[in-house]
Write a protein that holds these residues in place. Structure first.
Motif, PDB file in Angstrom:
ATOM      1  N   VAL A 279     -31.027   9.804 -35.163  1.00 31.92           N
ATOM      2  CA  VAL A 279     -29.966   9.139 -34.400  1.00 31.92           C
ATOM      3  C   VAL A 279     -29.340   8.058 -35.270  1.00 31.92           C
ATOM      4  CG1 VAL A 279     -29.400   7.772 -32.363  1.00 31.92           C
ATOM      5  CG2 VAL A 279     -31.079   9.630 -32.190  1.00 31.92           C
ATOM      6  N   VAL A 280     -28.084   8.276 -35.645  1.00 30.95           N
ATOM      7  CA  VAL A 280     -27.321   7.301 -36.428  1.00 30.95           C
ATOM      8  C   VAL A 280     -25.971   7.110 -35.730  1.00 30.95           C
ATOM      9  CG1 VAL A 280     -26.332   6.695 -38.666  1.00 30.95           C
ATOM     10  CG2 VAL A 280     -28.423   8.085 -38.564  1.00 30.95           C
ATOM     11  N   PRO A 281     -25.803   6.033 -34.992  1.00 28.90           N
ATOM     12  CA  PRO A 281     -24.544   5.837 -34.259  1.00 28.90           C
ATOM     13  C   PRO A 281     -23.384   5.516 -35.189  1.00 28.90           C
ATOM     14  CG  PRO A 281     -25.919   3.894 -34.074  1.00 28.90           C
ATOM     15  CD  PRO A 281     -26.753   4.934 -34.771  1.00 28.90           C
ATOM     16  N   THR A 282     -22.189   5.762 -34.702  1.00 27.37           N
ATOM     17  CA  THR A 282     -21.009   5.284 -35.413  1.00 27.37           C
ATOM     18  C   THR A 282     -21.059   3.767 -35.466  1.00 27.37           C
ATOM     19  OG1 THR A 282     -19.619   7.155 -34.818  1.00 27.37           O
ATOM     20  CG2 THR A 282     -18.499   5.078 -35.257  1.00 27.37           C
ATOM     21  N   GLY A 283     -20.784   3.229 -36.631  1.00 21.09           N
ATOM     22  CA  GLY A 283     -20.863   1.782 -36.791  1.00 21.09           C
ATOM     23  C   GLY A 283     -19.553   1.084 -36.492  1.00 21.09           C
ATOM     24  N   VAL A 284     -19.576  -0.228 -36.652  1.00 17.66           N
ATOM     25  CA  VAL A 284     -18.378  -1.057 -36.502  1.00 17.66           C
ATOM     26  C   VAL A 284     -18.158  -1.790 -37.819  1.00 17.66           C
ATOM     27  CG1 VAL A 284     -18.695  -1.333 -34.022  1.00 17.66           C
ATOM     28  CG2 VAL A 284     -19.678  -3.023 -35.575  1.00 17.66           C
ATOM     29  N   ASP A 285     -16.917  -2.119 -38.095  1.00 13.74           N
ATOM     30  CA  ASP A 285     -16.554  -2.730 -39.368  1.00 13.74           C
ATOM     31  C   ASP A 285     -17.038  -4.175 -39.428  1.00 13.74           C
ATOM     32  OD1 ASP A 285     -15.219  -3.843 -41.595  1.00 13.74           O
ATOM     33  OD2 ASP A 285     -13.623  -2.360 -41.408  1.00 13.74           O
ATOM     34  N   ASP A 286     -18.049  -4.432 -40.254  1.00 11.94           N
ATOM     35  CA  ASP A 286     -18.637  -5.769 -40.359  1.00 11.94           C
ATOM     36  C   ASP A 286     -17.584  -6.843 -40.592  1.00 11.94           C
ATOM     37  OD1 ASP A 286     -20.508  -3.699 -40.980  1.00 11.94           O
ATOM     38  OD2 ASP A 286     -21.878  -5.174 -41.822  1.00 11.94           O
ATOM     39  N   GLU A 287     -16.677  -6.590 -41.534  1.00 12.37           N
ATOM     40  CA  GLU A 287     -15.668  -7.584 -41.907  1.00 12.37           C
ATOM     41  C   GLU A 287     -14.782  -7.964 -40.734  1.00 12.37           C
ATOM     42  OE1 GLU A 287     -13.250  -6.309 -45.099  1.00 12.37           O
ATOM     43  OE2 GLU A 287     -14.592  -7.098 -46.627  1.00 12.37           O
TER      44      GLU A 287
ATOM     45  N   GLY B 212     -20.864   6.069 -27.474  1.00 15.63           N
ATOM     46  CA  GLY B 212     -19.953   5.101 -26.871  1.00 15.63           C
ATOM     47  C   GLY B 212     -19.264   4.243 -27.904  1.00 15.63           C
ATOM     48  N   LEU B 213     -18.430   4.858 -28.760  1.00 12.69           N
ATOM     49  CA  LEU B 213     -17.840   4.102 -29.864  1.00 12.69           C
ATOM     50  C   LEU B 213     -17.114   2.856 -29.390  1.00 12.69           C
ATOM     51  CD1 LEU B 213     -17.048   3.628 -32.776  1.00 12.69           C
ATOM     52  CD2 LEU B 213     -15.203   5.298 -32.505  1.00 12.69           C
ATOM     53  N   THR B 214     -16.245   2.980 -28.393  1.00  7.47           N
ATOM     54  CA  THR B 214     -15.483   1.805 -27.965  1.00  7.47           C
ATOM     55  C   THR B 214     -16.389   0.723 -27.375  1.00  7.47           C
ATOM     56  OG1 THR B 214     -15.017   2.880 -25.841  1.00  7.47           O
ATOM     57  CG2 THR B 214     -13.359   3.085 -27.566  1.00  7.47           C
ATOM     58  N   VAL B 215     -17.435   1.119 -26.677  1.00  7.15           N
ATOM     59  CA  VAL B 215     -18.323   0.100 -26.114  1.00  7.15           C
ATOM     60  C   VAL B 215     -19.246  -0.475 -27.182  1.00  7.15           C
ATOM     61  CG1 VAL B 215     -18.155   0.936 -23.750  1.00  7.15           C
ATOM     62  CG2 VAL B 215     -19.939   1.851 -25.226  1.00  7.15           C
ATOM     63  N   TYR B 216     -19.540   0.302 -28.236  1.00  7.79           N
ATOM     64  CA  TYR B 216     -20.274  -0.268 -29.375  1.00  7.79           C
ATOM     65  C   TYR B 216     -19.446  -1.395 -29.986  1.00  7.79           C
ATOM     66  CZ  TYR B 216     -23.104   4.064 -29.372  1.00  7.79           C
ATOM     67  OH  TYR B 216     -23.914   5.108 -29.043  1.00  7.79           O
ATOM     68  N   GLU B 217     -18.145  -1.153 -30.112  1.00  7.68           N
ATOM     69  CA  GLU B 217     -17.263  -2.173 -30.665  1.00  7.68           C
ATOM     70  C   GLU B 217     -17.193  -3.389 -29.736  1.00  7.68           C
ATOM     71  OE1 GLU B 217     -14.185   0.710 -33.150  1.00  7.68           O
ATOM     72  OE2 GLU B 217     -13.812   0.307 -31.031  1.00  7.68           O
ATOM     73  N   ALA B 218     -17.159  -3.129 -28.432  1.00  8.27           N
ATOM     74  CA  ALA B 218     -17.067  -4.228 -27.470  1.00  8.27           C
ATOM     75  C   ALA B 218     -18.261  -5.175 -27.581  1.00  8.27           C
ATOM     76  CB  ALA B 218     -16.958  -3.675 -26.051  1.00  8.27           C
ATOM     77  N   VAL B 219     -19.463  -4.618 -27.576  1.00  6.39           N
ATOM     78  CA  VAL B 219     -20.643  -5.490 -27.630  1.00  6.39           C
ATOM     79  C   VAL B 219     -20.729  -6.211 -28.971  1.00  6.39           C
ATOM     80  CG1 VAL B 219     -21.867  -4.019 -25.983  1.00  6.39           C
ATOM     81  CG2 VAL B 219     -22.282  -3.719 -28.431  1.00  6.39           C
ATOM     82  N   SER B 220     -20.151  -5.603 -30.011  1.00  7.27           N
ATOM     83  CA  SER B 220     -20.175  -6.233 -31.330  1.00  7.27           C
ATOM     84  C   SER B 220     -19.272  -7.455 -31.394  1.00  7.27           C
ATOM     85  CB  SER B 220     -19.751  -5.218 -32.404  1.00  7.27           C
ATOM     86  OG  SER B 220     -20.654  -4.128 -32.437  1.00  7.27           O
ATOM     87  N   VAL B 221     -18.230  -7.507 -30.548  1.00  7.81           N
ATOM     88  CA  VAL B 221     -17.378  -8.707 -30.495  1.00  7.81           C
ATOM     89  C   VAL B 221     -17.779  -9.615 -29.334  1.00  7.81           C
ATOM     90  CG1 VAL B 221     -15.445  -7.617 -31.665  1.00  7.81           C
ATOM     91  CG2 VAL B 221     -15.545  -7.545 -29.160  1.00  7.81           C
ATOM     92  N   GLY B 222     -18.874  -9.263 -28.644  1.00  9.17           N
ATOM     93  CA  GLY B 222     -19.400 -10.127 -27.594  1.00  9.17           C
ATOM     94  C   GLY B 222     -18.773  -9.928 -26.229  1.00  9.17           C
ATOM     95  N   THR B 223     -18.233  -8.746 -25.954  1.00  7.61           N
ATOM     96  CA  THR B 223     -17.582  -8.482 -24.669  1.00  7.61           C
ATOM     97  C   THR B 223     -18.416  -7.522 -23.834  1.00  7.61           C
ATOM     98  OG1 THR B 223     -15.412  -8.817 -25.672  1.00  7.61           O
ATOM     99  CG2 THR B 223     -15.459  -7.648 -23.575  1.00  7.61           C
ATOM    100  N   PRO B 224     -18.735  -7.856 -22.592  1.00  6.74           N
ATOM    101  CA  PRO B 224     -19.500  -6.953 -21.727  1.00  6.74           C
ATOM    102  C   PRO B 224     -18.735  -5.652 -21.461  1.00  6.74           C
ATOM    103  CG  PRO B 224     -19.450  -9.174 -20.824  1.00  6.74           C
ATOM    104  CD  PRO B 224     -18.461  -9.146 -21.944  1.00  6.74           C
ATOM    105  N   VAL B 225     -19.457  -4.621 -21.033  1.00  6.06           N
ATOM    106  CA  VAL B 225     -18.843  -3.326 -20.749  1.00  6.06           C
ATOM    107  C   VAL B 225     -19.216  -2.870 -19.342  1.00  6.06           C
ATOM    108  CG1 VAL B 225     -18.799  -2.667 -23.173  1.00  6.06           C
ATOM    109  CG2 VAL B 225     -20.760  -2.035 -21.784  1.00  6.06           C
ATOM    110  N   ILE B 226     -18.272  -2.171 -18.704  1.00  4.82           N
ATOM    111  CA  ILE B 226     -18.493  -1.573 -17.387  1.00  4.82           C
ATOM    112  C   ILE B 226     -18.427  -0.065 -17.559  1.00  4.82           C
ATOM    113  CG2 ILE B 226     -17.684  -1.416 -15.002  1.00  4.82           C
ATOM    114  CD1 ILE B 226     -16.312  -4.141 -15.413  1.00  4.82           C
ATOM    115  N   LEU B 227     -19.491   0.632 -17.158  1.00  3.08           N
ATOM    116  CA  LEU B 227     -19.629   2.066 -17.432  1.00  3.08           C
ATOM    117  C   LEU B 227     -19.889   2.868 -16.167  1.00  3.08           C
ATOM    118  CD1 LEU B 227     -22.207   1.586 -20.295  1.00  3.08           C
ATOM    119  CD2 LEU B 227     -19.859   2.298 -20.681  1.00  3.08           C
TER     120      LEU B 227
END
Length: 404
Positions: A193-201, A304-319
């Protein structure tokens, strides 16, 4: 290393897979590797990333939002000619499950190369969602698998999936729940299991900035606007929730007009703002400034690519989909109690009325940083080489033989 990516879709078109391809390429290149993408050509590209000039485009037909191509000796010759002018490929990484996979597997077999396969697509659910006459489509798909991979007895999605896995040195799934689905098809080798990542920069720059002020809570819906994404269900649930909030939609697609009409019919058009297809960075910025990111699809997403990005910027998700929530930090996810619109509305109402008003947000998560995922990929590429060299079944690698 020189890695050959083989994909079902052009890397500069709209979609989570395409974002994943370019992000993986960017971070592999930073670590000194080179990446060439072989994918269908497309005249319809979007702002997120430009295609690189050294990629290998294949002739394709565009239908709706998707480009379609095939495989076979004509494509083999085109691919081999294009790669002949580049440094030798060290590892093939298939990032698709249809024509991209057929071409990637054939290329690896002809050149006796290790092959890593990331299974991005839930074909069983995905194809019926985007194409008419799914039974006929599946019959054609199974026939193509038999022809292009010299596979036998492809009568089901399980057969189709196993035909790939049996020939791959390493199989990757982008989420825990999709790995479980693959195991249900009878794949008995290890699935990583290797999820799609988010751009660190991008993420680090965004989280260092204060969030923009807003008059009322913002619920952000990002992605391709098509029926399988169920944005109209979100509008219905939002209407039922009767909350004082706005909806911001980022993305475009064939269902856009229907979505706009649905918002108008529900009487919420004055609180729904459509921003269209914009740059990836702009979407991430909007996520950072939103109060929650909403994902409304059910049983369709492999990750959940978009929600992976959301949690990475500190935003909760509703699923709505509990499977997606399984790979998220628990403090970020708000999941509907069941798949109904009523339960979805309750999740939205509870978030806006209670959690948003409390004003407490979790710290951004670094779980999905692409730098970390890239180091894992490097390890798996080396493992693929080791497995390939020790293989007791040389006929599976195909040597230099060409399929029909």
């Amino acid at each position: 290393m020189h890695i050959g990516f083989f994909s079902d879709q052009h890397p500069a078109t709209l979609g989570g897979l395409q974002v994943s391809l370019e992000l993986q390429r960017k971070y592999l290149q930073r670590r000194g590797h080179s990446v060439t993408v072989c994918a269908p050509n497309s005249k319809h590209t979007t702002p997120p990333f430009p295609a690189e000039t050294n990629d290998v485009p294949l002739g394709a037909v565009r239908v709706g939002e998707h480009s379609f191509t095939l495989a076979g000796t004509r494509f083999d010759d085109t691919i081999d000619l294009a790669f002949a002018s580049k440094p030798p490929v060290d590892c093939v990484h298939v990032q698709g499950d249809l024509w991209g996979a057929w071409n990637g597997y054939r290329f690896a077999a002809r050149h006796d190369l290790p092959l890593v396969h990331t299974t991005h697509t839930n074909i069983e659910v995905g194809l019926p969602a985007i194409l008419p006459f799914p039974r006929a489509v599946f019959r054609l798909l199974f026939s193509a698998q038999q022809r292009f991979l010299n596979a036998s007895k492809v009568r089901s999605i399980a057969d189709y999936t196993r035909a790939f896995a049996e020939r791959a040195d390493i199989v990757i799934a982008p989420s825990t729940h999709f790995a479980q689905r693959l195991r249900g098809y009878g794949i008995d080798k290890e699935i990583w299991v290797v999820p799609t990542g988010v751009d660190d920069e991008l993420i680090q720059a965004l989280v260092s900035e204060p969030r923009a002020p807003r008059k009322r809570p913002i619920l952000l819906w990002p992605g391709r606007i098509s029926q399988e994404k169920r944005i109209s269900d979100f509008f219905e649930a939002f209407h039922q929730a009767s909350v004082d909030a706005d909806i911001h939609v980022y993305g475009s697609g064939v269902d856009l007009i229907n979505a706009q009409k649905r918002a108008a019919d529900l009487g919420i058009a004055n609180r729904v703002y459509f921003f269209g297809a914009v740059s990836h960075q702009r979407v991430l910025t909007a996520m950072r400034n939103a109060d929650a990111v909403v994902q409304s699809s059910l049983g369709y997403e492999t990750q959940g690519l978009t929600v992976y990005e959301a949690v990475s910027v500190g935003t909760p998700v509703i699923l709505r989909d509990r499977n997606i929530a399984a790979d998220l930090p628990a403090e970020f996810s708000r999941v509907a109690a069941n798949e109904s619109i009523d339960a979805f509305a309750s999740a939205i109402r509870e978030f806006v009325q209670f959690e948003h008003e409390a004003g407490v947000r979790p710290k951004p998560s670094n779980q999905f940083a692409q730098s970390h995922q890239t180091r894992r990929l490097e390890t798996l590429y080396r493992e693929a080489w080791s497995i390939h060299e020790k293989s007791a079944f040389p006929e599976q690698s195909g040597g230099n033989q060409r399929a029909a």
